[in-house]
Scaffold this active site. Structure first.
Site, PDB file in Angstrom:
ATOM      1  N   GLU A  91      47.228  54.782  39.190  1.00 52.17           N
ATOM      2  CA  GLU A  91      46.919  54.282  40.613  1.00 52.17           C
ATOM      3  C   GLU A  91      48.050  54.758  41.552  1.00 52.17           C
ATOM      4  OE1 GLU A  91      46.600  49.980  41.445  1.00 52.17           O
ATOM      5  OE2 GLU A  91      46.420  50.441  43.486  1.00 52.17           O
ATOM      6  N   LYS A 120      42.856  55.741  40.370  1.00 53.34           N
ATOM      7  CA  LYS A 120      42.644  54.761  41.305  1.00 53.34           C
ATOM      8  C   LYS A 120      43.326  55.010  42.586  1.00 53.34           C
ATOM      9  CE  LYS A 120      43.117  49.808  42.034  1.00 53.34           C
ATOM     10  NZ  LYS A 120      42.917  48.488  41.709  1.00 53.34           N
TER      11      LYS A 120
HETATM   12  P1  13P Z   1      43.475  46.371  47.031  1.00 55.17           P
HETATM   13  O1  13P Z   1      42.171  46.949  46.989  1.00 55.17           O
HETATM   14  O2  13P Z   1      43.933  45.044  47.766  1.00 55.17           O
HETATM   15  O3  13P Z   1      44.399  47.534  47.785  1.00 55.17           O
HETATM   16  O4  13P Z   1      44.144  46.167  45.649  1.00 55.17           O
HETATM   17  C1  13P Z   1      43.926  47.028  44.609  1.00 55.17           C
HETATM   18  C2  13P Z   1      44.985  46.819  43.714  1.00 55.17           C
HETATM   19  O5  13P Z   1      44.765  46.727  42.517  1.00 55.17           O
HETATM   20  C3  13P Z   1      46.360  47.220  44.182  1.00 55.17           C
HETATM   21  O6  13P Z   1      47.192  47.456  43.163  1.00 55.17           O
END
Ligand code: 13P
Length: 341
Positions: A178, A220
């Site tokens: 991510e 992600k």
């Molecule tokens: P959000 O969809 O609120 O951005 O959160 C996703 C997430 O896992 C952030 O680490």
């Protein structure tokens, strides 16, 4: 089962069509902020009750392949005493866990940040496996300014993501990688695209250096959007066009699925943007799906507000948001569906 067989089994479950992932892995301070907004105290029992109400909602396996948990949740139970990871597994939903330990400033790169948590990661994964987790998540953030992210920030964060992903795969855990380009600021959509392209390019270069198997990971990313304080919001079509273009330039076809974070977009906004990608740009090499936290949970938390008598209303809100995002996953969402309750 060896690590490779485990990776194959988990990734197959996480990329089943028409579904996405729920991020319910808010750290203690983050869930505290979300609870405060609806007047709920940040106690262990409230966190348990809230997450139990989501995970015991009937039928969530139709919309979700996985849920990312906060470490604490792996040890908590539903009202009937069933461990929450078991509740999810019985719904056909794979439990995962956030394994990073938060972030702080990156020395040498003013304004940039770096995430902690690599020390002892393999040992922690072995414990999480005992508790039912089968995949992991690690987030690096990239603030956008005229100077940020710096070249050092981009390199250091990519290196962290790749080292984390390599440890996960060695332990048989599918890594969710991510890199979040933050929405804070008044930058343009074009600036977000420029930063995101550099970030993703560095991330995949680092994954390659660390011999991470792309077939066994999920990306992600953030969508390409203008900063929150930019004078003009982008349309879903503009977001979709820019996001798909950046992904096509940077994400190898071997990656099975891209599951977006919502990153401060509103629930209907995030759904509409995801839908525009699947409706307007079908046939990409990777699935385009969701891994939202706020954009799914916001209406659930508002409906619940910490009161047992609101549990059914909160479950309806949860199921509704999941149904909308599953429709967006297929490119079949329309704002007109929102009224459907
Ligand atoms: P959000 O969809 O609120 O951005 O959160 C996703 C997430 O896992 C952030 O680490």
């Amino acid at each position: 089962m060896n690590a490779e067989e485990e990776l194959q089994r988990t990734i197959a479950a996480l990329v089943r069509p028409d579904r996405g992932i729920l991020a319910a892995d808010e750290s203690l301070p983050t869930i505290g902020k979300r609870f405060a907004a609806v007047g709920v105290d940040n106690t262990e029992e409230n966190r348990r009750a809230y997450r139990a109400l989501m995970f015991t909602t009937e039928g969530i396996g139709e919309y979700l392949n996985g849920v990312i948990l906060f470490e604490e949740t792996l040890d908590q139970t539903a009202d009937d005493g069933t461990p929450l990871p078991v509740v999810l597994a019985r719904q056909g939903v794979v439990p995962g866990v956030k394994v990073d330990k938060g972030k702080g400033p990156l020395p040498g790169a003013p304004g940039d940040q770096v995430t902690y948590g690599l020390d002892g990661l393999a040992e922690r994964l072995a414990q999480y496996r005992e508790k039912g987790a089968r995949f992991a998540k690690w987030r690096e953030v990239y603030p956008v300014s005229e100077r940020n992210p710096t070249p050092l920030g981009i390199e250091a964060n990519a290196e962290m993501l790749a080292r984390y992903a390599a440890v996960c795969q060695a332990e048989g855990f599918v890594p969710i990688v991510e890199p979040e380009v933050l929405i804070d600021g008044d930058h343009s959509l074009e600036r977000c695209a420029e930063v995101s392209e550099a970030v993703l390019h560095a991330v995949f270069h680092a994954l390659h250096r660390h011999r991470v198997v792309l077939e066994y990971l999920i990306l992600k990313p953030s969508m390409i959007v203008p900063g929150r304080d930019h004078p003009r919001k982008a349309t879903p079509e503009e977001v979709a066009e820019a996001t798909v273009r950046v992904l096509r330039r940077t994400v190898p076809a071997a990656v099975p699925s891209v599951n977006f974070l919502s990153g401060g977009q509103g629930p209907e906004e995030a759904t509409a943007n995801l839908n525009a990608m699947n409706a307007g740009f079908p046939g990409q090499p990777w699935a385009l799906s969701f891994s939202f936290a706020r954009a799914i949970q916001e209406p659930v938390m508002v409906a619940w507000a910490g009161r047992a008598r609101n549990v059914e209303a909160a479950r309806r809100a949860f199921r509704h948001r999941l149904r909308m995002n599953a429709a967006a996953r297929r490119g079949e969402y329309r704002p007109g569906l929102e009224g459907g309750g």
